[in-house]
Write a protein that holds these residues in place. Structure first.
Motif, short mmCIF file in Angstrom:
data_model
loop_
_atom_site.label_atom_id
_atom_site.label_comp_id
_atom_site.label_asym_id
_atom_site.label_seq_id
_atom_site.Cartn_x
_atom_site.Cartn_y
_atom_site.Cartn_z
N LEU A 35 67.95 17.16 -19.08
CA LEU A 35 66.59 17.03 -18.55
C LEU A 35 66.59 17.17 -17.04
O LEU A 35 65.70 17.79 -16.46
CB LEU A 35 66.01 15.67 -18.96
N ASN A 36 67.64 16.57 -16.41
CA ASN A 36 67.76 16.67 -14.95
C ASN A 36 67.95 18.13 -14.52
O ASN A 36 67.33 18.59 -13.55
CB ASN A 36 68.92 15.81 -14.47
N ALA A 37 68.80 18.85 -15.25
CA ALA A 37 69.03 20.26 -14.91
C ALA A 37 67.75 21.07 -15.09
O ALA A 37 67.42 21.95 -14.27
CB ALA A 37 70.15 20.82 -15.78
N PHE A 38 67.01 20.79 -16.18
CA PHE A 38 65.76 21.52 -16.42
C PHE A 38 64.75 21.24 -15.31
O PHE A 38 64.15 22.17 -14.76
CB PHE A 38 65.18 21.10 -17.77
N ALA A 39 64.56 19.97 -14.99
CA ALA A 39 63.55 19.60 -14.00
C ALA A 39 63.91 20.13 -12.62
O ALA A 39 63.04 20.64 -11.89
CB ALA A 39 63.40 18.08 -13.96
N GLU A 40 65.17 20.00 -12.25
CA GLU A 40 65.59 20.47 -10.92
C GLU A 40 65.38 21.98 -10.78
O GLU A 40 64.81 22.47 -9.80
CB GLU A 40 67.05 20.11 -10.69
N ALA A 41 65.82 22.75 -11.78
CA ALA A 41 65.66 24.21 -11.72
C ALA A 41 64.18 24.60 -11.82
O ALA A 41 63.75 25.59 -11.19
CB ALA A 41 66.46 24.86 -12.85
N ALA A 42 63.40 23.84 -12.60
CA ALA A 42 61.97 24.14 -12.72
C ALA A 42 61.26 23.94 -11.38
O ALA A 42 60.41 24.75 -10.99
CB ALA A 42 61.33 23.27 -13.79
N MET A 43 61.62 22.86 -10.67
CA MET A 43 61.02 22.64 -9.35
C MET A 43 61.40 23.75 -8.39
O MET A 43 60.55 24.26 -7.64
CB MET A 43 61.47 21.28 -8.79
N ILE A 44 62.66 24.17 -8.44
CA ILE A 44 63.09 25.25 -7.54
C ILE A 44 62.34 26.55 -7.86
O ILE A 44 61.83 27.24 -6.97
CB ILE A 44 64.61 25.46 -7.66
N GLY A 45 62.29 26.86 -9.16
CA GLY A 45 61.59 28.09 -9.55
C GLY A 45 60.11 28.03 -9.21
O GLY A 45 59.52 29.01 -8.72
N GLY A 46 59.47 26.88 -9.49
CA GLY A 46 58.03 26.75 -9.21
C GLY A 46 57.72 26.82 -7.74
O GLY A 46 56.76 27.50 -7.32
N ILE A 47 58.56 26.13 -6.93
CA ILE A 47 58.31 26.15 -5.48
C ILE A 47 58.58 27.54 -4.91
O ILE A 47 57.83 28.04 -4.05
CB ILE A 47 59.19 25.10 -4.78
#
Length: 418
Positions: A35-47
């Motif tokens: 979940l941490n890997a998903f959220a961290e990469a999602a924030m990077i991609g979204g930003i």
């Protein structure tokens, strides 16, 4: 577009919340690492996608970072490139020629006209155009301009030259003989009527009676019966015979006399100063005749008013005539492929050169229009048309980034097992 922006922002906020949850409760389950890997990469991609989308239109967070606010800073260059692209591709001679050639404009025009509602619509449009022209012609300033223009060109008209050219053209094509044949035919039909014969006899009798009415010892001797006999038995009979002879004999002396008379008159319109001056004087007298001008003005105004009243009528004769013409036109196009081929050929001949000769003007118009727009207007127009797709890029960037983060974490864990 605002809803898509909120959805993209919500995806980024959810990713941030999941990241906080995965950090705070990391020890609860090994799944928290994923979940941490998903959220961290999602924030990077979204930003990252938010930055990229925002940088197209404005400076992110108002900070003048280099190579941001791309569209606003380069609107003129983008507009010029767009106009050049349109000119070199969509307005090129080869593309326009090929497009017109395969378009079958006549076929599409016929298909459109075959619907009764469309023919009605076309007739209504023509009636509106005629009504507008009539009302414009009734305006005082427009009427004075038209009158002044017509008088100006009419005063320059050389009636002798015009008459000579018309008669020469008629004689060159032999149309004067056809006109004579038609006149003789109509006159012969007119003479066949007993009513017309009686009227003509009566007129001739009266003329001859006045001419031949001798006096004997101071008293008039009436020759009425004798005059009537001459009119009935001689003049009308001879005249009818002459009409028949001329109409049936292409080489009749009357026809030759007509040719000689026409040749002489045409020659006089070209070289006789007296004839030329006489016709010019007639022209000037007609143009300077105040009662004639007032009569023509009243006649013209009356014609316009009557025509406009007819156009406003529910049983307009003008509209009925237009519909009749359109129906006949549709029938001709439908039954005559050569007519459709002619229309398509004319379109292929006329449209590509017309577009080619005006492509530079269209290019300049597009450039001028875009140069007049402010950077804000350009940004708003582009955002309005493609903004939703750009927000989906942000949403997809957040989701895809999260999935890529999960995949990388899973591959990392798999690699650590070996």
């Amino acid at each position: 577009m605002k809803n898509r922006k909120r959805l993209a922002g919500a995806c980024l906020v959810i990713a941030a919340c999941l990241y906080i949850v995965s950090i705070k409760w990391a020890g609860l389950s090994p799944a928290m690492a994923y979940l941490n890997a998903f959220a961290e990469a999602a924030m990077i991609g979204g930003i990252a996608d938010w930055f990229a989308v925002t940088a197209l239109f404005r400076h992110p967070l108002g900070i003048p970072i280099p190579h941001t606010s791309i569209i606003a800073r380069n609107k003129s260059r983008i507009g010029h490139s767009l106009s050049r692209f349109i000119r070199n591709n969509f307005l090129s001679g080869a593309y326009v020629h090929a497009s017109v050639e395969r378009a079958d404009l006549a076929g599409k025009w016929l298909q459109w006209l075959q619907a009764p509602a469309h023919r009605e619509k076309l007739a209504d449009g023509l009636c509106r155009a005629i009504r507008y022209a009539l009302r414009a012609g009734q305006d005082d300033s427009a009427r004075r301009f038209i009158e002044a223009t017509l008088l100006r060109y009419a005063s320059r008209l050389a009636p002798a030259t015009l008459i000579g050219r018309v008669l020469a053209a008629l004689k060159e094509d032999g149309q004067h003989q056809a006109l004579l044949d038609d006149t003789l035919t109509r006159l012969a039909h007119w003479l066949e009527s007993p009513v017309h014969q009686r009227w003509l006899k009566r007129q001739l009798t009266q003329v001859i009676f006045r001419l031949i009415n001798p006096r004997f010892f101071g008293r008039e001797i009436s020759l009425n019966r004798f005059a009537g006999w001459i009119a009935n038995e001689r003049l009308i009979e001879r005249f009818s015979r002459l009409l028949t002879e001329v109409s049936q004999d292409p080489d009749h002396p009357v026809r030759r006399q007509l040719d000689q008379t026409l040749d002489h008159f045409i020659e006089r319109t070209r070289n006789d100063p007296v004839m030329i001056a006489r016709l010019d004087r007639i022209r000037d007298e007609l143009l300077s005749n105040a009662p004639m001008q007032r009569y023509i003005q009243r006649l013209w105004a009356n014609v316009l008013l009557r025509w406009e009243a007819d156009l406003d009528s529910s049983t307009s004769h003008t509209k009925a005539s237009l519909l009749d013409f359109i129906d006949h036109y549709v029938q001709v196009l439908d039954q005559n492929p050569a007519a459709r081929d002619w229309i398509n050929t004319q379109a292929i001949t006329l449209i590509p050169p017309l577009v080619a000769s005006n492509s530079a003007r269209i290019d300049a118009y597009i450039r001028h229009y875009i140069d007049q727009l402010s950077a804000r207007d350009v940004v708003e127009q582009i955002e309005h048309n493609v903004g939703n797709d750009l927000q989906y890029i942000r949403i997809n960037g957040t989701l895809v980034g999260g999935l890529v983060g999960v995949a990388i974490h899973a591959l990392t864990q798999l690699a650590l097992l070996f």
